[in-house]
Design an enzyme around this catalytic site. Structure first.
Site, PDB file in Angstrom:
ATOM      1  N   PHE A  11      15.891  87.021   3.495  1.00 45.89           N
ATOM      2  CA  PHE A  11      16.970  87.641   4.273  1.00 45.89           C
ATOM      3  C   PHE A  11      17.701  88.746   3.500  1.00 45.89           C
ATOM      4  N   ASP A  33       7.525  88.138  -4.525  1.00 47.37           N
ATOM      5  CA  ASP A  33       7.962  87.049  -3.644  1.00 47.37           C
ATOM      6  C   ASP A  33       6.826  86.060  -3.478  1.00 47.37           C
ATOM      7  N   SER A  85      17.193  78.437  -0.746  1.00 43.67           N
ATOM      8  CA  SER A  85      18.572  78.828  -0.420  1.00 43.67           C
ATOM      9  C   SER A  85      19.269  77.922   0.595  1.00 43.67           C
ATOM     10  N   THR A 125      26.141  82.671  -5.861  1.00 41.28           N
ATOM     11  CA  THR A 125      26.809  82.292  -4.619  1.00 41.28           C
ATOM     12  C   THR A 125      28.203  81.723  -4.882  1.00 41.28           C
ATOM     13  N   ASP A 126      29.063  81.843  -3.883  1.00 39.61           N
ATOM     14  CA  ASP A 126      30.402  81.246  -4.023  1.00 39.61           C
ATOM     15  C   ASP A 126      30.335  79.722  -4.067  1.00 39.61           C
ATOM     16  N   GLU A 127      29.181  79.151  -3.660  1.00 36.82           N
ATOM     17  CA  GLU A 127      29.073  77.685  -3.632  1.00 36.82           C
ATOM     18  C   GLU A 127      29.151  77.078  -5.037  1.00 36.82           C
ATOM     19  N   TYR A 153      21.563  72.257  -4.183  1.00 35.78           N
ATOM     20  CA  TYR A 153      21.423  73.727  -4.147  1.00 35.78           C
ATOM     21  C   TYR A 153      22.471  74.390  -5.040  1.00 35.78           C
ATOM     22  N   LYS A 157      22.091  76.634  -8.523  1.00 34.74           N
ATOM     23  CA  LYS A 157      22.558  78.024  -8.667  1.00 34.74           C
ATOM     24  C   LYS A 157      23.537  78.125  -9.847  1.00 34.74           C
ATOM     25  N   ASN A 183      26.531  85.240   4.057  1.00 32.95           N
ATOM     26  CA  ASN A 183      26.059  86.489   4.671  1.00 32.95           C
ATOM     27  C   ASN A 183      25.578  86.231   6.089  1.00 32.95           C
ATOM     28  N   LYS A 192      19.573  78.861   9.371  1.00 33.51           N
ATOM     29  CA  LYS A 192      20.977  79.017   8.979  1.00 33.51           C
ATOM     30  C   LYS A 192      21.867  79.087  10.216  1.00 33.51           C
ATOM     31  N   ARG A 217      33.896  79.021   6.555  1.00 28.34           N
ATOM     32  CA  ARG A 217      33.069  79.884   5.724  1.00 28.34           C
ATOM     33  C   ARG A 217      33.645  81.295   5.801  1.00 28.34           C
TER      34      ARG A 217
HETATM   35  P1  NAD Z   1      16.111  83.310   1.777  1.00 28.15           P
HETATM   36  O1  NAD Z   1      15.811  81.858   1.739  1.00 28.15           O
HETATM   37  O2  NAD Z   1      16.196  83.999   3.084  1.00 28.15           O
HETATM   38  O3  NAD Z   1      15.023  84.110   0.916  1.00 28.15           O
HETATM   39  C1  NAD Z   1      14.561  83.638  -0.321  1.00 28.15           C
HETATM   40  C2  NAD Z   1      13.318  84.437  -0.688  1.00 28.15           C
HETATM   41  O4  NAD Z   1      12.894  83.999  -1.986  1.00 28.15           O
HETATM   42  C3  NAD Z   1      12.138  84.209   0.269  1.00 28.15           C
HETATM   43  O5  NAD Z   1      11.519  85.445   0.559  1.00 28.15           O
HETATM   44  C4  NAD Z   1      11.202  83.319  -0.523  1.00 28.15           C
HETATM   45  O6  NAD Z   1       9.825  83.476  -0.185  1.00 28.15           O
HETATM   46  C5  NAD Z   1      11.486  83.760  -1.942  1.00 28.15           C
HETATM   47  N1  NAD Z   1      11.168  82.731  -2.939  1.00 28.15           N
HETATM   48  C6  NAD Z   1      11.496  81.429  -2.898  1.00 28.15           C
HETATM   49  N2  NAD Z   1      11.029  80.809  -3.980  1.00 28.15           N
HETATM   50  C7  NAD Z   1      10.396  81.745  -4.738  1.00 28.15           C
HETATM   51  C8  NAD Z   1       9.726  81.720  -5.977  1.00 28.15           C
HETATM   52  N3  NAD Z   1       9.586  80.578  -6.686  1.00 28.15           N
HETATM   53  N4  NAD Z   1       9.210  82.868  -6.470  1.00 28.15           N
HETATM   54  C9  NAD Z   1       9.328  84.029  -5.767  1.00 28.15           C
HETATM   55  N5  NAD Z   1       9.941  84.099  -4.576  1.00 28.15           N
HETATM   56  C10 NAD Z   1      10.476  82.973  -4.066  1.00 28.15           C
HETATM   57  O7  NAD Z   1      17.451  83.475   0.943  1.00 28.15           O
HETATM   58  P2  NAD Z   1      18.664  84.515   1.148  1.00 28.15           P
HETATM   59  O8  NAD Z   1      19.617  83.942   2.104  1.00 28.15           O
HETATM   60  O9  NAD Z   1      18.117  85.870   1.324  1.00 28.15           O
HETATM   61  O10 NAD Z   1      19.329  84.421  -0.299  1.00 28.15           O
HETATM   62  C11 NAD Z   1      18.906  85.287  -1.350  1.00 28.15           C
HETATM   63  C12 NAD Z   1      19.726  84.955  -2.597  1.00 28.15           C
HETATM   64  O11 NAD Z   1      21.112  85.150  -2.312  1.00 28.15           O
HETATM   65  C13 NAD Z   1      19.592  83.519  -3.058  1.00 28.15           C
HETATM   66  O12 NAD Z   1      19.547  83.523  -4.457  1.00 28.15           O
HETATM   67  C14 NAD Z   1      20.852  82.844  -2.558  1.00 28.15           C
HETATM   68  O13 NAD Z   1      21.204  81.791  -3.415  1.00 28.15           O
HETATM   69  C15 NAD Z   1      21.852  83.980  -2.628  1.00 28.15           C
HETATM   70  N6  NAD Z   1      22.968  83.950  -1.675  1.00 28.15           N
HETATM   71  C16 NAD Z   1      22.737  83.781  -0.334  1.00 28.15           C
HETATM   72  C17 NAD Z   1      23.821  83.836   0.547  1.00 28.15           C
HETATM   73  C18 NAD Z   1      23.615  83.676   2.039  1.00 28.15           C
HETATM   74  O14 NAD Z   1      24.605  83.579   2.775  1.00 28.15           O
HETATM   75  N7  NAD Z   1      22.403  83.665   2.550  1.00 28.15           N
HETATM   76  C19 NAD Z   1      25.116  84.049   0.057  1.00 28.15           C
HETATM   77  C20 NAD Z   1      25.314  84.210  -1.315  1.00 28.15           C
HETATM   78  C21 NAD Z   1      24.226  84.163  -2.178  1.00 28.15           C
HETATM   79  O1  DAU Z   2      28.359  80.566   0.737  1.00 28.59           O
HETATM   80  C1  DAU Z   2      27.129  81.124   0.432  1.00 28.59           C
HETATM   81  C2  DAU Z   2      26.018  80.215   0.902  1.00 28.59           C
HETATM   82  O2  DAU Z   2      25.994  80.300   2.329  1.00 28.59           O
HETATM   83  C3  DAU Z   2      24.662  80.580   0.330  1.00 28.59           C
HETATM   84  O3  DAU Z   2      24.693  80.372  -1.059  1.00 28.59           O
HETATM   85  C4  DAU Z   2      23.545  79.738   0.962  1.00 28.59           C
HETATM   86  O4  DAU Z   2      22.292  80.174   0.504  1.00 28.59           O
HETATM   87  C5  DAU Z   2      23.617  79.908   2.456  1.00 28.59           C
HETATM   88  O5  DAU Z   2      22.642  79.092   3.074  1.00 28.59           O
HETATM   89  C6  DAU Z   2      25.003  79.550   2.980  1.00 28.59           C
HETATM   90  O6  DAU Z   2      25.260  78.133   2.834  1.00 28.59           O
HETATM   91  P1  DAU Z   2      25.994  77.291   3.992  1.00 28.59           P
HETATM   92  O7  DAU Z   2      25.631  75.874   3.795  1.00 28.59           O
HETATM   93  O8  DAU Z   2      27.414  77.658   4.080  1.00 28.59           O
HETATM   94  O9  DAU Z   2      25.237  77.942   5.291  1.00 28.59           O
HETATM   95  P2  DAU Z   2      24.611  77.285   6.591  1.00 28.59           P
HETATM   96  O10 DAU Z   2      24.269  78.414   7.497  1.00 28.59           O
HETATM   97  O11 DAU Z   2      23.571  76.281   6.284  1.00 28.59           O
HETATM   98  O12 DAU Z   2      25.856  76.499   7.224  1.00 28.59           O
HETATM   99  C7  DAU Z   2      27.070  77.164   7.513  1.00 28.59           C
HETATM  100  C8  DAU Z   2      28.043  76.112   8.029  1.00 28.59           C
HETATM  101  O13 DAU Z   2      27.580  75.648   9.310  1.00 28.59           O
HETATM  102  C9  DAU Z   2      28.140  74.874   7.159  1.00 28.59           C
HETATM  103  O14 DAU Z   2      29.474  74.408   7.181  1.00 28.59           O
HETATM  104  C10 DAU Z   2      27.220  73.872   7.846  1.00 28.59           C
HETATM  105  C11 DAU Z   2      27.350  74.254   9.308  1.00 28.59           C
HETATM  106  N1  DAU Z   2      26.161  73.997  10.131  1.00 28.59           N
HETATM  107  C12 DAU Z   2      24.966  74.517   9.709  1.00 28.59           C
HETATM  108  C13 DAU Z   2      23.828  74.325  10.455  1.00 28.59           C
HETATM  109  C14 DAU Z   2      22.507  74.880   9.969  1.00 28.59           C
HETATM  110  C15 DAU Z   2      26.258  73.314  11.343  1.00 28.59           C
HETATM  111  O15 DAU Z   2      27.352  72.883  11.736  1.00 28.59           O
HETATM  112  N2  DAU Z   2      25.132  73.135  12.076  1.00 28.59           N
HETATM  113  C16 DAU Z   2      23.906  73.586  11.669  1.00 28.59           C
HETATM  114  O16 DAU Z   2      22.915  73.342  12.383  1.00 28.59           O
END
Ligand code: NAD
Ligand code: DAU
Length: 339
Positions: A11, A33, A85, A125-127, A153, A157, A183, A192, A217
């Site tokens: 993503f 990747d 993630s 991540t903020d987590e 997770y 991180k 995001n 997500k 969030r």
């Molecule tokens: P995502 O799960 O959508 O994408 C992860 C990517 O990493 C995928 O393309 C997957 O194939 C690749 N990958 C997984 N394991 C691998 C490995 N061993 N070697 C090479 N590639 C590998 O994740 P995302 O939501 O795009 O998050 C990207 C980064 O940002 C992560 O490090 C996550 O912790 C961080 N992050 C995400 C969010 C969010 O809200 N999504 C917020 C803050 C930080």
């Molecule tokens: O804060 C940054 C993080 O945000 C990233 O580091 C993670 O990679 C990313 O996955 C995300 O984590 P969250 O756990 O906050 O995201 P998620 O979309 O899984 O869930 C958002 C909120 O919604 C959380 O409070 C759980 C809730 N939820 C989630 C799902 C998938 C539901 O209530 N129902 C659901 O089906």
């Protein structure tokens, strides 16, 4: 400048590749990747015939493969997005989270140490800060907030962040770390919250809200995250952590109701289900430091960003239905099988 972008088929990584291609067309980009379930090569299709882009399928935790890539590609900068993630999957099976998020980071850092690097940027991540109580809206995560993780997770991180700090201090590696809030935007895997609710609502399926839906969030449009990382690469200081967030706190239930309204679906689809184990209550970033040091501010207002995102999922149903059906693997074979 040549950037090795790990996890660029996911993503945020893919959005970052598109952002950099547009903003710095002179940069070379190498995407490494593993194409796990979350990686989708179809996302990167518009990049495949660009001369300044190369895709390599591989695992960041595979030392031999990573060292080979450094040997041949000689990247100037590494931006590590690659990770497992999804919090729920980490609760089910933590092992792969440690393997990719911790060992994978260590392998990348060792490659940087062996081959040299201008900058290694860790996308964190903020987590890693744990959570905040709902009754203290005055509290925010700053860069000084202690690490205090809840899920496998977030623990993985935070471990990776600590390794980065150790390599910076012990070996003098030029490392920056960013810790961003949630995001949203195009190309987010439908497991997500936001894309899952959009996909289910479109299919008139139940919308599973964990617990009472009161968890908060701090949502940021993905392009604003990419812009912040670009700025950190350009002007950030090695050894520094940068929090990224836009003061956009929302309760889960309000997001789900907003999606129902935007898609003209009834709120009776909302179904309260058993809560996530160890569910973090509230995340809230204080972005003062990155604003004051680098001048970063989010540009996308939530109202505009969420409409754009919903419209994107409406316009790109093939993208996510194919993923849901597991079709992306055969896409890879079609694309690379005869090369
Ligand atoms: P995502 O799960 O959508 O994408 C992860 C990517 O990493 C995928 O393309 C997957 O194939 C690749 N990958 C997984 N394991 C691998 C490995 N061993 N070697 C090479 N590639 C590998 O994740 P995302 O939501 O795009 O998050 C990207 C980064 O940002 C992560 O490090 C996550 O912790 C961080 N992050 C995400 C969010 C969010 O809200 N999504 C917020 C803050 C930080
Ligand atoms: O804060 C940054 C993080 O945000 C990233 O580091 C993670 O990679 C990313 O996955 C995300 O984590 P969250 O756990 O906050 O995201 P998620 O979309 O899984 O869930 C958002 C909120 O919604 C959380 O409070 C759980 C809730 N939820 C989630 C799902 C998938 C539901 O209530 N129902 C659901 O089906």
């Amino acid at each position: 400048m040549k950037i090795l972008v790990t996890g660029g088929a996911g993503f945020i990584g893919s959005n970052f590749i598109f952002y950099i291609e547009k903003k710095h067309p002179e940069y070379e980009l190498v995407c490494l990747d593993k194409l796990t379930y979350a990686g989708n090569l179809a996302t990167l299709a518009p990049m495949m015939d660009r001369l300044n882009f190369k895709f390599i399928r591989g695992d960041i935790a595979d030392q031999e493969a990573v060292f080979d890539i450094f040997e041949t590609e000689k990247p100037d900068v590494v931006v590590n997005f690659a990770a497992e993630s999804h919090v729920d999957r980490s609760i089910e099976a933590p092992g792969i989270f440690l393997q990719t998020n911790v060992i994978g980071t260590q392998v990348l850092l060792d490659a940087c140490r062996s081959y040299g690097i201008q900058r290694y940027h860790q996308v964190s991540t903020d987590e890693v800060y744990g959570d905040l109580p709902l009754d203290r809206p005055d509290l925010f995560f700053t860069e000084q907030t202690p690490l205090h993780t809840s899920s496998p997770y977030s623990a993985s991180k935070a471990s990776a962040d600590l390794l980065c700090n150790a390599y910076q201090r012990t070996y003098g590696l030029p490392i920056t770390i960013s810790r961003c809030s949630n995001n949203y935007g195009p190309y987010q895997f439908p497991e997500k919250l936001i894309p899952l609710m959009i996909a289910n609502a479109l299919a008139d399926k139940p919308l599973p809200v964990y617990g009472e839906g009161l968890n908060v969030r701090d949502w940021l449009y993905v392009e604003d995250h990419c812009a912040a990382i670009d700025l950190i690469l350009e002007s950030g200081q090695a050894g520094q952590v940068y929090n990224i967030g836009g003061h956009n706190e929302m309760k889960n239930i309000d997001i789900v109701k907003l999606i129902c309204k935007a898609l003209d679906k009834p709120e009776r689809l909302i179904t309260y289900v058993t809560d996530r184990k160890g569910h973090d209550m509230r995340y809230a970033i204080d972005p003062t430091f990155i604003h004051e040091k680098l001048g970063w501010l989010p540009e996308t207002k939530f109202e505009a960003g969420i409409q754009r995102t919903i419209q994107w999922y409406l316009d790109n149903q093939d993208w996510w239905t194919e993923i849901v059906n597991g079709e992306y693997q055969s896409y890879y074979e079609r694309m690379y099988g005869n090369r």
